[in-house]
Write a protein that holds these residues in place. Structure first.
Motif: not given
Ligand code: VGL
Ligand code: ZN
Length: 198
Positions: A8-10, A13-15, A81-83, A146-148, A150-152, A176-178
């Protein structure tokens, strides 16, 4: 049972250094690459938003990142703003092995609806198509990393369990983002949905 690894979403922008960096988000990449060799099918997801997406705080005058808002489909966190489609930050982490992927699922492309889950957008009804893909390939046993967390990862794992897939989340290969206890709530929600947490 036919197994698949869902990564998931590696994405950059999430690193660390990215627009919505998850602490140690990059630390899981070598372990995920190694785990891919143990699965007959590997699927990657990619958060993929148009510029000006409704989940971005910048699209809501006066709002700040991590504020909550109310969408037509319910509460929604407002993100930096991301991804953004085609941007560097939307690319997979440069060290992630992408050659092993049978399928890349992009999500979050509807300007009006966020999509945490690999299966449904945040309205909980618009499908991404992944369920049909897995079922038609006879895949019924999913491991998610993967990331994160607690969300995706959380939304994907809970949706998959509800759809009847056997689901394992490898927390050692998630980060996680937490936000306001979201990590603890996610762990409880996944366990309740019948997700095996390892
Ligand atoms: C995600 C927040 C916004 C994720 C994606 O990949 O967990 N979190 N968009
Ligand atoms: Zn996103």
């Amino acid at each position: 049972m036919t197994r698949a690894l869902i990564v998931i979403d590696v994405q950059t922008d999430f690193c660390p250094g990215g627009a919505l960096a998850v602490q140690e988000g990059d630390a899981i990449v070598p372990g995920i690459n190694a785990l891919m060799t143990e699965f007959p099918a590997v699927i990657l997801t990619q958060d993929w938003h148009p510029a000006g997406h409704s989940s971005f705080a910048s699209s809501h005058p006066g709002a700040s990142p991590f504020d909550m808002t109310e969408m037509t489909y319910g509460p929604q966190v407002l993100w930096p703003d991301h991804c953004i489609q085609g941007s560097l930050g939307a690319q997979f982490h440069p060290d992630l092995t992408t050659d092993r992927a049978d399928l890349v699922v992009r999500k979050g492309f509807d300007p009006a609806i966020d999509s945490y889950s690999a299966f449904f957008e945040n309205d909980h009804s618009t499908p991404t198509g992944l369920e049909g893909y897995l079922r038609t390939r006879g895949i019924d046993d999913l491991t998610m990393v993967g990331l994160a967390t607690d969300f995706c990862v959380n939304f994907s794992a809970v949706d998959a369990a509800r759809l009847g897939f056997k689901v394992t989340v490898r927390t050692d290969l998630c980060r996680g983002i937490d936000l306001d206890g979201s990590l603890k709530a996610a762990m409880e929600g996944m366990a309740q949905a019948g997700v095996e947490i390892r």
